[in-house]
Write a protein that holds these residues in place. Structure first.
Motif, short mmCIF file in Angstrom:
data_model
loop_
_atom_site.label_atom_id
_atom_site.label_comp_id
_atom_site.label_asym_id
_atom_site.label_seq_id
_atom_site.Cartn_x
_atom_site.Cartn_y
_atom_site.Cartn_z
N GLU A 128 34.53 43.81 39.34
CA GLU A 128 34.73 45.26 39.42
C GLU A 128 33.44 46.01 39.13
O GLU A 128 33.13 47.01 39.79
CB GLU A 128 35.83 45.67 38.44
N ASN A 129 32.66 45.54 38.15
CA ASN A 129 31.39 46.17 37.85
C ASN A 129 30.40 46.03 38.99
O ASN A 129 29.59 46.93 39.24
CB ASN A 129 30.79 45.58 36.56
N LEU A 130 30.47 44.93 39.70
CA LEU A 130 29.52 44.66 40.78
C LEU A 130 29.80 45.49 42.02
O LEU A 130 28.89 45.98 42.69
CB LEU A 130 29.56 43.17 41.11
N THR A 131 31.07 45.71 42.33
CA THR A 131 31.42 46.30 43.63
C THR A 131 31.75 47.79 43.57
O THR A 131 31.91 48.42 44.62
CB THR A 131 32.63 45.56 44.23
N ILE A 132 31.86 48.36 42.38
CA ILE A 132 32.40 49.71 42.25
C ILE A 132 31.55 50.77 42.94
O ILE A 132 32.07 51.81 43.37
CB ILE A 132 32.61 50.06 40.76
N ALA A 133 30.25 50.55 43.10
CA ALA A 133 29.39 51.58 43.68
C ALA A 133 29.56 51.71 45.20
O ALA A 133 29.17 52.73 45.77
CB ALA A 133 27.93 51.29 43.36
N ASP A 134 30.12 50.70 45.83
CA ASP A 134 30.29 50.75 47.29
C ASP A 134 31.49 49.90 47.67
O ASP A 134 31.40 48.67 47.79
CB ASP A 134 29.03 50.22 47.99
N ILE A 135 32.64 50.54 47.84
CA ILE A 135 33.86 49.80 48.20
C ILE A 135 34.19 49.92 49.69
O ILE A 135 35.12 49.28 50.17
CB ILE A 135 35.06 50.25 47.35
N ARG A 136 33.42 50.74 50.41
CA ARG A 136 33.71 50.89 51.84
C ARG A 136 33.52 49.58 52.60
O ARG A 136 34.30 49.26 53.50
CB ARG A 136 32.82 51.97 52.44
N SER A 137 32.49 48.83 52.21
CA SER A 137 32.20 47.58 52.93
C SER A 137 33.25 46.51 52.68
O SER A 137 33.30 45.50 53.42
CB SER A 137 30.82 47.06 52.52
N ILE A 138 34.06 46.68 51.65
CA ILE A 138 35.09 45.68 51.35
C ILE A 138 36.49 46.30 51.48
O ILE A 138 37.45 45.84 50.85
CB ILE A 138 34.90 45.08 49.94
N SER A 139 36.58 47.34 52.29
CA SER A 139 37.87 48.00 52.54
C SER A 139 38.24 47.85 54.01
O SER A 139 37.37 47.78 54.89
CB SER A 139 37.79 49.48 52.18
N ARG A 140 39.52 47.85 54.26
CA ARG A 140 40.04 47.79 55.62
C ARG A 140 41.14 48.84 55.76
O ARG A 140 42.09 48.86 54.95
CB ARG A 140 40.58 46.40 55.94
N LYS B 56 21.68 41.76 35.37
CA LYS B 56 21.66 41.30 36.76
C LYS B 56 22.78 41.97 37.56
O LYS B 56 22.59 42.35 38.72
CB LYS B 56 21.83 39.78 36.81
N VAL B 57 23.95 42.10 36.94
CA VAL B 57 25.08 42.72 37.62
C VAL B 57 24.79 44.20 37.91
O VAL B 57 25.09 44.70 38.99
CB VAL B 57 26.37 42.56 36.79
N VAL B 58 24.19 44.90 36.93
CA VAL B 58 23.83 46.30 37.15
C VAL B 58 22.87 46.42 38.33
O VAL B 58 23.05 47.26 39.21
CB VAL B 58 23.19 46.90 35.87
N LEU B 59 21.87 45.56 38.37
CA LEU B 59 20.90 45.60 39.46
C LEU B 59 21.55 45.20 40.78
O LEU B 59 21.30 45.82 41.83
CB LEU B 59 19.72 44.69 39.14
N GLY B 60 22.41 44.18 40.75
CA GLY B 60 23.09 43.76 41.96
C GLY B 60 23.97 44.86 42.53
O GLY B 60 24.06 45.03 43.75
N ARG B 61 24.65 45.61 41.66
CA ARG B 61 25.47 46.74 42.11
C ARG B 61 24.64 47.73 42.90
O ARG B 61 25.06 48.25 43.94
CB ARG B 61 26.09 47.43 40.91
N LEU B 62 23.41 48.00 42.43
CA LEU B 62 22.53 48.93 43.13
C LEU B 62 22.04 48.35 44.45
O LEU B 62 22.01 49.03 45.48
CB LEU B 62 21.33 49.28 42.25
#
Length: 529
Positions: free
Chosen positions: A363-375, A416-422
């Motif tokens: 959840e921390n990793l994907t929260i900044a951009d959920i459009r790419s994982i939405s249908r 790493k997770v914070v940076l990966g989210r960005l």
């Protein structure tokens, strides 16, 4: 240059063989220190030299190693005891000020009072006393005002005046970077008050990175380096350059005109990020450009403005000035607008400002951009888990457990997770504030690789860091801030740890780069009566 003799002087504080070890690291190593009655005694040294550890030992936050000895006014003093420090008359103004933002100025004064909670409280009396103390110091700050509503300079003033105006004058006032948020004229008011205090028999332990302040104010200077005391000398026997040499442990490198000439990027590309005339938060007219593929490091000591520039660019701080991405302006103080234009920001305090502590890594990793994982407008858990697994490999998260709560991971994995989210958002501009603070060596190497990789992919990257070695490792060029201005720009053979350290310690009025903002006005002062 002669060492200060202690004979025939009445000592307020005496430390003998003070040592403090954290695991395998010795933060203080058999340090001796004496502060005389009526003296302003400065302790200086680079980041990590042991200054803050010394203050925390005196205040009771840390306990010393065995064999450490201390006296206050000739009486045995228990290092590591907050109660003993208070009873002995030691008063502190720490870098974080120790104020409660949801309480009023007067209530903050009372919280530090020696009267305790057992006596009746008169709010009117507390407001009157706090207001009078502030006016005696030279400031007109409403004692009813909530501390959180005050400017950074006003909060600093409140903390200092509170320490000076207890039930009785302090035997020793300990100030840790007290002028970091104070404009020049307000710092001079503080210096006048400190001189009055010492003329009345009080003593001051003064810690500051600003060596011009140390040379102006201190009677005596103790230099720490790598946890050890180098020397204690009279300030009359010091020059600025000699003090820097004692702190660094080496002679200063002669400065050439090439070192102070602004280095131009040879990429030929237009700037991706443009900052113009940034004022406030300790910044005094900052201009900078960052092109695609660049990693621009920001260096500077406490109070230089380094701590504010990342938040200012990202819109977290509402300061004056302009920020543009690919030539399009972003409204100041609007982080949502910055994000929409492609700017991604990692704050220095990841646990407080960048993580959802009770959420999972996924959840921390994907929260900044959920459009790419939405249908069809709905989040797909299957795609989210698949994406999280991919990024855990990219980030080298260990253990790779996407459903574990983020608080259960190490600091390095969290960062790493914070940076990966960005990085998942494909940012045009990446702004990182202390990106490897509190992480282990392995995590630091991974984060550095990710930063360089983002630049190689075309992002314009800014790395603000107090870790000089980190800046040398990842930066294309480094801008050194001094007192809110650009003091130097280092590239190529001049981009070394030694040169950054020296430029940070040069006087505030030393020759700047040609890109520095000359003659910018002082940051706004707090209201004075």
């Amino acid at each position: 240059m002669t060492a200060v003799a202690s004979s025939e002087r009445e000592m307020v504080l005496s430390l003998r063989g003070v040592t403090k070890t954290f695991g395998a690291q010795r933060a203080l190593d058999s340090v001796d220190l004496e502060i005389a009655k009526g003296e302003i005694h400065a302790v200086v040294g680079q980041n990590g030299c042991g200054k803050s550890t010394l203050v925390k030992l005196l205040g009771g936050y840390h306990g010393p190693d065995a064999g450490s000895d201390a006296t206050v006014a000739g009486e045995p003093f228990e290092l590591g005891s907050a109660a003993a420090a208070n009873q002995a008359g030691l008063r502190f103004v720490h870098q974080d000020l120790g104020l409660i933002e949801d309480l009023s100025v007067a209530e903050n004064f009372f919280m530090a009072s020696d009267r305790g909670w057992v006596k009746p409280i008169s709010k009117g009396d507390e407001r009157s006393r706090a207001g009078r103390a502030l006016k005696d110091f030279g400031y007109d700050i409403d004692p009813r005002a909530r501390v959180g509503s005050l400017s950074a300079a006003q909060r600093t003033v409140v903390a200092i005046v509170r320490a000076l105006h207890g039930e009785k004058p302090p035997a020793l006032l300990i100030l840790d970077e007290p002028t970091a948020s104070l404009p020049g004229p307000d710092a001079q008011l503080l210096f006048d008050a400190l001189r009055r205090l010492t003329q009345a028999g009080g003593s001051v332990l003064f810690i500051s990175h600003h060596l011009d302040e140390v040379m102006e104010l201190a009677d005596t200077v103790t230099v720490l380096r790598d946890g050890r005391k180098v020397t204690t000398v009279s300030s009359r026997d010091l020059s600025h350059d000699r003090l820097v040499e004692l702190m660094l442990g080496r002679a200063l490198t002669p400065r050439t005109q090439a070192d102070v000439a602004a280095a131009e990027s040879d990429s030929g590309e237009e700037p991706r990020l443009t900052v113009r005339n940034m004022h406030g938060g300790g910044l005094r007219g900052i201009d900078l450009d960052v092109r695609p593929g660049e990693v621009v490091g920001i260096a500077g000591l406490t109070g230089s403005g380094r701590e504010s520039i990342a938040g200012a660019i990202a819109g977290q701080l509402h300061l004056s000035g302009t920020v543009a991405i690919d030539g399009r302006s972003v409204r100041p103080g609007d982080p949502a607008a910055s994000l929409a234009r492609g700017l991604a920001y990692a704050p220095a305090e990841r646990r407080r400002d960048a993580l959802l502590s009770t959420a999972t890594l996924r959840e921390n990793l994907t929260i900044a951009d959920i459009r790419s994982i939405s249908r069809r407008g709905r989040l797909s858990r299957r795609l989210e888990r698949k994406d999280a697994q991919k990024w855990m490999k990219v980030l080298d998260v260990r253990p790779p457990m996407s459903e574990r709560v983020i608080d259960q991971f190490s600091g390095g994995n969290q960062q790493k997770v914070v940076l990966g989210r960005l990085l998942r958002t494909g940012p045009k501009v990446l702004v990182l504030d202390e990106p490897t603070q509190g992480v282990d060596v392995g995590a630091k190497a991974t984060i550095h690789d990710l930063v360089v990789g983002a630049a190689s992919a075309g992002a314009a990257v800014i790395v603000c860091s107090s870790d000089v070695e980190e800046l040398v490792q990842v930066s294309t060029r480094v801008l050194v801030f001094r007192r809110g201005r650009l003091g130097a720009e280092l590239t190529g053979p001049h981009l070394t740890v030694e040169r950054i350290e020296e430029e940070q310690l040069r006087p505030a009025d030393a020759a700047p780069t040609s890109g520095a903002a000359a003659g910018a006005p002082e940051e706004g002062e707090v209201s004075r009566g």
